[in-house]
Design a protein around this motif. Structure first.
Motif, PDB file in Angstrom:
ATOM      1  N   ASN A   1       0.657  -1.427   0.110  1.00 31.25           N
ATOM      2  CA  ASN A   1      -0.149   0.012  -0.031  1.00 31.25           C
ATOM      3  C   ASN A   1       1.048   1.277  -0.182  1.00 31.25           C
ATOM      4  OD1 ASN A   1      -2.567  -1.680   0.041  1.00 31.25           O
ATOM      5  ND2 ASN A   1      -2.699  -1.310   2.264  1.00 31.25           N
ATOM      6  N   VAL A   2       1.889   1.158   0.619  1.00 32.45           N
ATOM      7  CA  VAL A   2       2.780   2.368   0.757  1.00 32.45           C
ATOM      8  C   VAL A   2       3.594   2.666  -0.623  1.00 32.45           C
ATOM      9  CG1 VAL A   2       5.232   3.598   1.674  1.00 32.45           C
ATOM     10  CG2 VAL A   2       3.435   2.187   3.292  1.00 32.45           C
ATOM     11  N   SER A   3       3.774   1.820  -1.360  1.00 32.06           N
ATOM     12  CA  SER A   3       4.533   1.902  -2.703  1.00 32.06           C
ATOM     13  C   SER A   3       3.172   2.099  -3.717  1.00 32.06           C
ATOM     14  CB  SER A   3       5.071   0.455  -3.297  1.00 32.06           C
ATOM     15  OG  SER A   3       6.334   0.325  -2.667  1.00 32.06           O
ATOM     16  N   LYS A   4       1.960   1.771  -3.430  1.00 37.89           N
ATOM     17  CA  LYS A   4       0.950   2.441  -4.175  1.00 37.89           C
ATOM     18  C   LYS A   4       0.870   3.763  -3.945  1.00 37.89           C
ATOM     19  CE  LYS A   4      -2.770  -0.200  -4.208  1.00 37.89           C
ATOM     20  NZ  LYS A   4      -3.680  -1.288  -3.397  1.00 37.89           N
ATOM     21  N   TYR A   5       0.740   4.137  -2.789  1.00 40.57           N
ATOM     22  CA  TYR A   5       0.541   5.806  -2.498  1.00 40.57           C
ATOM     23  C   TYR A   5       1.731   6.401  -2.951  1.00 40.57           C
ATOM     24  CZ  TYR A   5      -3.673   4.083   0.202  1.00 40.57           C
ATOM     25  OH  TYR A   5      -4.852   3.568   0.371  1.00 40.57           O
ATOM     26  N   LEU A   6       2.642   6.136  -2.638  1.00 40.82           N
ATOM     27  CA  LEU A   6       4.321   6.815  -3.273  1.00 40.82           C
ATOM     28  C   LEU A   6       4.156   6.836  -4.891  1.00 40.82           C
ATOM     29  CD1 LEU A   6       6.807   5.167  -1.037  1.00 40.82           C
ATOM     30  CD2 LEU A   6       6.165   7.525  -0.926  1.00 40.82           C
ATOM     31  N   THR A   7       3.634   5.905  -5.462  1.00 39.08           N
ATOM     32  CA  THR A   7       3.742   5.820  -7.113  1.00 39.08           C
ATOM     33  C   THR A   7       2.536   7.052  -7.524  1.00 39.08           C
ATOM     34  OG1 THR A   7       4.253   3.805  -7.302  1.00 39.08           O
ATOM     35  CG2 THR A   7       2.937   4.607  -9.072  1.00 39.08           C
ATOM     36  N   ALA A   8       1.596   7.126  -6.688  1.00 43.07           N
ATOM     37  CA  ALA A   8       0.391   8.137  -6.873  1.00 43.07           C
ATOM     38  C   ALA A   8       0.840   9.714  -6.865  1.00 43.07           C
ATOM     39  CB  ALA A   8      -0.701   7.922  -6.346  1.00 43.07           C
ATOM     40  N   MET A   9       1.869   9.585  -5.948  1.00 45.28           N
ATOM     41  CA  MET A   9       2.461  11.128  -5.758  1.00 45.28           C
ATOM     42  C   MET A   9       3.703  11.274  -6.581  1.00 45.28           C
ATOM     43  SD  MET A   9       1.757  11.381  -1.464  1.00 45.28           S
ATOM     44  CE  MET A   9       2.383   9.752  -1.017  1.00 45.28           C
ATOM     45  N   GLY A  10       3.956  10.371  -7.188  1.00 44.80           N
ATOM     46  CA  GLY A  10       5.162  10.611  -8.187  1.00 44.80           C
ATOM     47  C   GLY A  10       6.775  10.401  -7.620  1.00 44.80           C
ATOM     48  N   THR A  11       6.551   9.728  -6.362  1.00 41.63           N
ATOM     49  CA  THR A  11       7.979   9.211  -5.768  1.00 41.63           C
ATOM     50  C   THR A  11       8.469   7.808  -6.177  1.00 41.63           C
ATOM     51  OG1 THR A  11       7.120  10.506  -3.986  1.00 41.63           O
ATOM     52  CG2 THR A  11       8.877   8.935  -3.401  1.00 41.63           C
ATOM     53  N   GLU A  12       9.688   7.488  -6.509  1.00 45.13           N
ATOM     54  CA  GLU A  12       9.936   6.402  -6.973  1.00 45.13           C
ATOM     55  C   GLU A  12      10.013   5.403  -6.066  1.00 45.13           C
ATOM     56  OE1 GLU A  12      14.114   4.610  -9.467  1.00 45.13           O
ATOM     57  OE2 GLU A  12      14.223   6.751  -8.560  1.00 45.13           O
ATOM     58  N   THR A  13       9.649   4.527  -6.152  1.00 47.53           N
ATOM     59  CA  THR A  13       9.433   3.256  -5.226  1.00 47.53           C
ATOM     60  C   THR A  13       9.533   1.804  -5.863  1.00 47.53           C
ATOM     61  OG1 THR A  13       8.075   2.216  -3.457  1.00 47.53           O
ATOM     62  CG2 THR A  13       7.050   3.096  -5.383  1.00 47.53           C
ATOM     63  N   VAL A  14       9.945   0.846  -5.288  1.00 50.68           N
ATOM     64  CA  VAL A  14       9.908  -0.371  -5.726  1.00 50.68           C
ATOM     65  C   VAL A  14       9.331  -1.312  -4.642  1.00 50.68           C
ATOM     66  CG1 VAL A  14      12.147  -1.072  -4.939  1.00 50.68           C
ATOM     67  CG2 VAL A  14      11.229  -2.408  -6.677  1.00 50.68           C
ATOM     68  N   ALA A  15       8.303  -2.238  -4.937  1.00 58.76           N
ATOM     69  CA  ALA A  15       7.605  -3.098  -3.591  1.00 58.76           C
ATOM     70  C   ALA A  15       8.406  -4.472  -3.998  1.00 58.76           C
ATOM     71  CB  ALA A  15       6.106  -3.047  -4.252  1.00 58.76           C
ATOM     72  N   THR A  16       8.922  -4.748  -2.713  1.00 60.93           N
ATOM     73  CA  THR A  16       9.451  -6.106  -2.591  1.00 60.93           C
ATOM     74  C   THR A  16       8.762  -7.096  -1.407  1.00 60.93           C
ATOM     75  OG1 THR A  16      11.079  -5.578  -0.888  1.00 60.93           O
ATOM     76  CG2 THR A  16      11.573  -5.228  -3.211  1.00 60.93           C
ATOM     77  N   GLY A  17       9.298  -8.348  -1.449  1.00 58.40           N
ATOM     78  CA  GLY A  17       8.626  -9.013  -0.311  1.00 58.40           C
ATOM     79  C   GLY A  17       8.665 -10.475  -1.192  1.00 58.40           C
ATOM     80  N   VAL A  18       7.498 -11.486  -0.613  1.00 60.60           N
ATOM     81  CA  VAL A  18       7.496 -12.642  -0.897  1.00 60.60           C
ATOM     82  C   VAL A  18       5.772 -12.887  -1.178  1.00 60.60           C
ATOM     83  CG1 VAL A  18       8.953 -13.521   0.605  1.00 60.60           C
ATOM     84  CG2 VAL A  18       6.671 -13.504   1.474  1.00 60.60           C
ATOM     85  N   LEU A  19       5.818 -13.518  -2.522  1.00 59.01           N
ATOM     86  CA  LEU A  19       4.460 -13.994  -3.027  1.00 59.01           C
ATOM     87  C   LEU A  19       4.369 -15.423  -3.634  1.00 59.01           C
ATOM     88  CD1 LEU A  19       4.026 -10.747  -5.757  1.00 59.01           C
ATOM     89  CD2 LEU A  19       2.837 -11.292  -3.397  1.00 59.01           C
ATOM     90  N   GLY A  20       3.369 -16.095  -3.183  1.00 60.61           N
ATOM     91  CA  GLY A  20       2.990 -17.270  -3.857  1.00 60.61           C
ATOM     92  C   GLY A  20       1.706 -17.764  -4.317  1.00 60.61           C
ATOM     93  N   GLY A  21       1.608 -18.900  -5.227  1.00 62.40           N
ATOM     94  CA  GLY A  21       0.299 -19.258  -5.632  1.00 62.40           C
ATOM     95  C   GLY A  21      -0.561 -18.272  -6.235  1.00 62.40           C
ATOM     96  N   PHE A  22      -1.880 -18.531  -6.778  1.00 61.35           N
ATOM     97  CA  PHE A  22      -2.907 -17.948  -7.421  1.00 61.35           C
ATOM     98  C   PHE A  22      -2.929 -16.411  -7.108  1.00 61.35           C
ATOM     99  CE2 PHE A  22      -5.504 -19.638  -4.649  1.00 61.35           C
ATOM    100  CZ  PHE A  22      -6.657 -19.122  -4.616  1.00 61.35           C
ATOM    101  N   VAL A  23      -3.184 -16.589  -5.448  1.00 55.81           N
ATOM    102  CA  VAL A  23      -3.295 -15.044  -4.956  1.00 55.81           C
ATOM    103  C   VAL A  23      -2.147 -14.175  -5.304  1.00 55.81           C
ATOM    104  CG1 VAL A  23      -3.996 -13.783  -2.867  1.00 55.81           C
ATOM    105  CG2 VAL A  23      -4.909 -16.266  -3.568  1.00 55.81           C
ATOM    106  N   GLY A  24      -0.715 -14.825  -5.046  1.00 56.82           N
ATOM    107  CA  GLY A  24       0.286 -13.960  -5.386  1.00 56.82           C
ATOM    108  C   GLY A  24       0.432 -13.338  -6.668  1.00 56.82           C
TER     109      GLY A  24
END
Length: 296
Positions: A42-65
């Protein structure tokens, strides 16, 4: 650039029903949204909306990921996630006539080795600030957050629950508790702005350079070695509180990244949070682009 780490991401399902929830009744859902979620995302989403450079990292798995990754890519949000074998969780918010209900899954098993892989993703992108936010999945404890904070030259910001804040051992540039988390982290009862400021001062200690506390209808406070700033809430129609704290944090970070001082940064954060609570789910609201003097 600001990197965000979400170790327990989710798809946020937001449903609206006309009447109250009742046992043994079939409740008809009027509408539903499925948004990629988790505090760091969510923070990366809002940063993107404000024009601030960001990259979202973490872990994802399966069909939901896969759904999370596809939605972020289609929204133009840069990502660098680590694939895991488990299935990313789904969280549900029900907006009923009588109240707001939240059902959050625990999430899949994640290993320390997965955290090491996230560290490598961050190192290849060299962010100046790393935000570690949200709950921890099964398999991880506070050591994972300390590891992320110590793994690179970046400043680390943390947004986790109160008991976890007490367990952290590394040094952090900022933490962002809400009232409940601030009470849990300090053992103090928060009855208003002044008691929140005293608790934030206590929480700073030698681990957090700044404490950003969200106080709901009383706005937010930012406590640092330089002093205290309080920004009152902005009067608005509250549609949905999902993501409000994430928008507050994103606004503060974006403004700070643009060169704003604490007062202007906190104002930018409250403006962002106001836009978030005026919008259903974690849909990106219209947000101003922060400048060194606060917001446009």
């Amino acid at each position: 650039m600001i990197g965000t780490v979400t170790l327990n991401p989710a798809v946020d399902q937001t449903m609206r029903v006309d009447g109250p929830l009742a046992p043994d009744e079939v409740i008809r859902v009027e509408d539903a949204r499925f948004d990629p979620g988790g505090k760091g995302i969510n923070v990366s989403k809002y940063l993107t909306a404000m024009g601030t450079e960001t990259v979202a990292t973490g872990v994802l798995g399966g069909f939901v990921g896969r759904h999370v990754a596809e939605r972020l890519e289609s929204a133009g949000i840069a990502t660098a996630f680590v694939d895991i074998e488990g299935v990313t969780r789904m969280n549900t918010t029900v907006l009923a006539a009588d109240d707001e209900y939240k059902l959050n899954q625990a999430g899949p098993q994640v290993s320390p080795a997965d955290v090491d892989a996230v560290v490598e993703k961050l190192r290849t992108r060299s962010p100046g600030t790393v935000v570690v936010a949200g709950s921890l999945p099964p398999g991880l404890d506070s050591d994972a957050i300390d590891r992320l904070a110590r793994a690179g030259p970046w400043e680390t910001v943390v947004d986790v629950d109160g008991p976890l804040l007490r367990e952290l051992d590394a040094e952090f540039e900022l933490c962002k508790p809400n009232v409940t988390e601030l009470e849990a982290a300090t053992g103090r009862e928060i009855t208003g702005v002044e008691s929140a400021i005293e608790a934030a001062r206590e929480l700073r200690g030698d681990r957090f350079d700044r404490v950003l506390a969200s106080l709901g209808p009383e706005g937010a406070v930012l406590v640092s070695a330089d002093g205290v700033v309080h920004e009152p809430a902005i009067d608005c129609e509250v549609v949905d509180t999902v993501g409000a704290g994430d928008a507050l944090l994103a606004g503060v970070l974006a403004a700070t990244d643009a060169g704003a001082d604490d007062a202007d940064a906190l104002h930018a954060g409250v403006v962002s949070a106001t836009a978030a609570v005026s919008t259903q789910g974690t849909t990106l609201p219209s947000l101003p682009e922060p400048t060194a003097s606060g917001v446009d």
